[in-house]
Motif scaffolding. Structure first.
Motif, PDB file in Angstrom:
ATOM      1  N   UNK A   1      14.378   8.206  -7.003  1.00 38.18           N
ATOM      2  CA  UNK A   1      13.225   8.520  -5.744  1.00 38.18           C
ATOM      3  C   UNK A   1      12.984   6.922  -5.379  1.00 38.18           C
ATOM      4  N   UNK A   2      12.968   6.965  -3.954  1.00 39.89           N
ATOM      5  CA  UNK A   2      12.366   5.732  -3.391  1.00 39.89           C
ATOM      6  C   UNK A   2      11.129   6.128  -2.559  1.00 39.89           C
ATOM      7  N   UNK A   3       9.944   5.594  -2.737  1.00 39.00           N
ATOM      8  CA  UNK A   3       8.733   5.953  -1.996  1.00 39.00           C
ATOM      9  C   UNK A   3       8.880   5.312  -0.786  1.00 39.00           C
ATOM     10  N   UNK A   4       8.090   6.284   0.448  1.00 37.41           N
ATOM     11  CA  UNK A   4       8.063   5.750   1.872  1.00 37.41           C
ATOM     12  C   UNK A   4       7.204   4.713   1.704  1.00 37.41           C
ATOM     13  N   UNK A   5       7.196   3.911   2.744  1.00 39.08           N
ATOM     14  CA  UNK A   5       6.398   2.790   3.241  1.00 39.08           C
ATOM     15  C   UNK A   5       5.178   3.546   4.199  1.00 39.08           C
ATOM     16  N   UNK A   6       4.227   4.098   3.369  1.00 36.96           N
ATOM     17  CA  UNK A   6       3.344   4.962   4.347  1.00 36.96           C
ATOM     18  C   UNK A   6       2.128   3.904   4.439  1.00 36.96           C
ATOM     19  N   UNK A   7       1.539   4.210   5.509  1.00 37.14           N
ATOM     20  CA  UNK A   7       0.630   3.367   6.143  1.00 37.14           C
ATOM     21  C   UNK A   7      -0.936   3.998   5.682  1.00 37.14           C
ATOM     22  N   UNK A   8      -1.708   3.166   5.133  1.00 35.01           N
ATOM     23  CA  UNK A   8      -3.221   3.677   4.713  1.00 35.01           C
ATOM     24  C   UNK A   8      -3.732   4.486   6.010  1.00 35.01           C
ATOM     25  N   UNK A   9      -4.566   5.526   5.528  1.00 34.17           N
ATOM     26  CA  UNK A   9      -5.301   6.024   6.683  1.00 34.17           C
ATOM     27  C   UNK A   9      -6.499   5.461   7.321  1.00 34.17           C
ATOM     28  N   UNK A  10      -6.267   5.473   8.387  1.00 35.77           N
ATOM     29  CA  UNK A  10      -7.718   4.684   9.272  1.00 35.77           C
ATOM     30  C   UNK A  10      -8.809   5.632   9.132  1.00 35.77           C
ATOM     31  N   UNK A  11      -9.620   4.984   8.446  1.00 30.38           N
ATOM     32  CA  UNK A  11     -10.854   5.959   8.290  1.00 30.38           C
ATOM     33  C   UNK A  11     -12.150   5.242   8.568  1.00 30.38           C
ATOM     34  N   UNK A  12     -13.132   5.939   9.551  1.00 31.36           N
ATOM     35  CA  UNK A  12     -14.362   5.510   9.716  1.00 31.36           C
ATOM     36  C   UNK A  12     -15.142   5.373   8.387  1.00 31.36           C
ATOM     37  N   UNK A  13     -15.851   4.454   8.279  1.00 30.36           N
ATOM     38  CA  UNK A  13     -16.758   4.307   6.905  1.00 30.36           C
ATOM     39  C   UNK A  13     -18.272   3.951   7.542  1.00 30.36           C
ATOM     40  N   UNK A  14     -18.980   4.564   6.475  1.00 28.70           N
ATOM     41  CA  UNK A  14     -20.496   3.948   6.513  1.00 28.70           C
ATOM     42  C   UNK A  14     -21.410   5.378   7.101  1.00 28.70           C
TER      43      UNK A  14
END
Length: 394
Positions: A17-30
């Motif tokens: 199994x080779x994982x995908x190169x997923x991009x982190x979720x863009x989340x609004x913080x604070x």
């Protein structure tokens, strides 16, 4: 280049199994969410270097444990502290929970983060001589402690009460007496026996419709002291039915780790707020999904959260009470802690096949924040299980 892994299937056969190169979720913080109240129950990180009995006297890594709560607050969640996700009653004693609650409430003030804390009767072991008065005193001790620290109470189900109560009226008596004493409205917690077998027959009935009616009567009789109720029965229709029967102003906090996207979105009669253990494991996706809901982007909400459901159902598969192992494994894979050890030795509560499938589902849901690092961590776990790993890259 992400390395491939040799993962086991059911039956022991290996596959690559080779994982995908997923991009982190863009989340609004604070800031908290606008349209839903959302608590994440939070796990604890053990100190693997403590020279103690890990089954009876495990030591908490307070720095990492508090860092994770700050992470959840930064994503918009309230923290539900010292709950079953923190291994309450399954590794975390009341004495340790007191320190955890105290530290977390203090940390919450530094960021104006919302926190609610579990109170129960776990300092009182179920035994033939335990009385309703003993249960009530144990509840009162914990409630007084949490309110004395400035926290909101989550009134958890009691194993001792389940063992000694003889009728639904016994539940009404104990809960009524406690609710009359608390200063601020609490969140009730109905935890099903799939999460804790000792709670079978809670509210005085095996039949869940009858049990629901007892719980609703307690709420109605003490409406000014009830903020809401979290039910964890993994049955969305029962939650919807009960949600529609709640008095005005009393929230339904979903504890359904199988059907949360639908329940939180709601229908034309209402919706559920959230107090979920799975949010600990899928925090970035849950935050991004709830932000989309705030913006009225229902398609994006489902696009994000629906992908997490297979992972959630896997983590919470039977025996459901072992779900904490998957929650902590996710924290390990994503670098929130440097090891996969748990208080009570609970890291051994799931098989290597279960953990391997979890890894794949987390990747498919886009929840491996750094795939390269996650692969390195997964390789160590696989090799410890005797599964040799090559050096293939793609």
């Amino acid at each position: 280049m992400v390395q491939s892994l040799n993962l086991p299937k059911a039956g022991g056969e290996l596959y690559t199994y080779t994982p995908s190169q997923s991009k982190p979720f863009e989340v609004e913080t604070g800031k908290p969410f606008e349209k839903r109240t959302a608590f994440s129950a939070a796990h604890v990180v053990c100190n693997p270097l403590a020279d103690v009995d890990p089954l009876q006297n495990a030591e908490i890594d307070w720095e990492r444990t508090m860092e994770y709560r700050h992470y959840l607050w930064s994503l918009g969640f309230g923290v539900a502290e010292a709950m079953d996700t923190a291994q309450r009653g399954m590794g975390l004693s009341w004495e340790s929970a007191k320190e955890l609650i105290q530290r977390s409430i203090q940390e919450s003030r530094s960021v104006n983060g919302r926190i609610a804390c579990g109170t129960g009767t776990d300092q009182l072991l179920p035994a033939p001589g335990v009385t309703l008065a003993d249960v009530e005193n144990a509840y009162a001790e914990q409630c007084e402690f949490v309110e004395g620290e400035g926290g909101q109470i989550i009134l958890m189900a009691s194993r001792a009460l389940a063992a000694c109560a003889k009728s639904p009226e016994d539940y009404e008596k104990v809960y009524g007496n406690i609710l009359r004493k608390v200063k601020e409205p609490v969140i009730l917690h109905w935890l099903g026996d799939m999460f804790d077998p000792a709670l079978k027959g809670y509210w005085g009935h095996d039949n869940l419709d009858d049990a629901r009616d007892v719980c609703l009567k307690i709420i109605q009789d003490n409406i000014d002291k009830v903020d809401g109720i979290k039910i964890s029965l993994l049955d969305k229709q029962r939650e919807i039915e009960m949600r529609n029967m709640l008095p005005d102003g009393v929230k339904m906090y979903t504890g359904d780790d199988f059907n949360y996207p639908e329940l939180i979105k709601g229908d034309d009669q209402g919706y559920s707020d959230a107090l979920l253990g799975i949010f600990d494991a899928i925090a970035p996706a849950a935050s991004a999904g709830l932000r989309a809901l705030d913006q009225g982007n229902i398609n994006r909400y489902h696009e994000i959260l629906d992908k997490t459901v297979p992972l959630a159902r896997h983590i919470f598969q039977k025996p459901t009470f072992a779900y904490k192992t998957g929650v902590v494994f996710m924290a390990y894979l994503n670098g929130h802690q440097s090891h996969f050890r748990m208080i009570g030795g609970a890291e051994g509560s799931r098989s290597i096949i279960h953990l391997s499938d979890l890894f794949v589902m987390a990747d498919e849901a886009g929840l491996l924040m750094d795939p390269d690092s996650a692969v390195k961590k997964m390789r160590l776990v696989l090799e410890q299980a005797g599964i040799e790993q090559g050096v293939q890259t793609t």
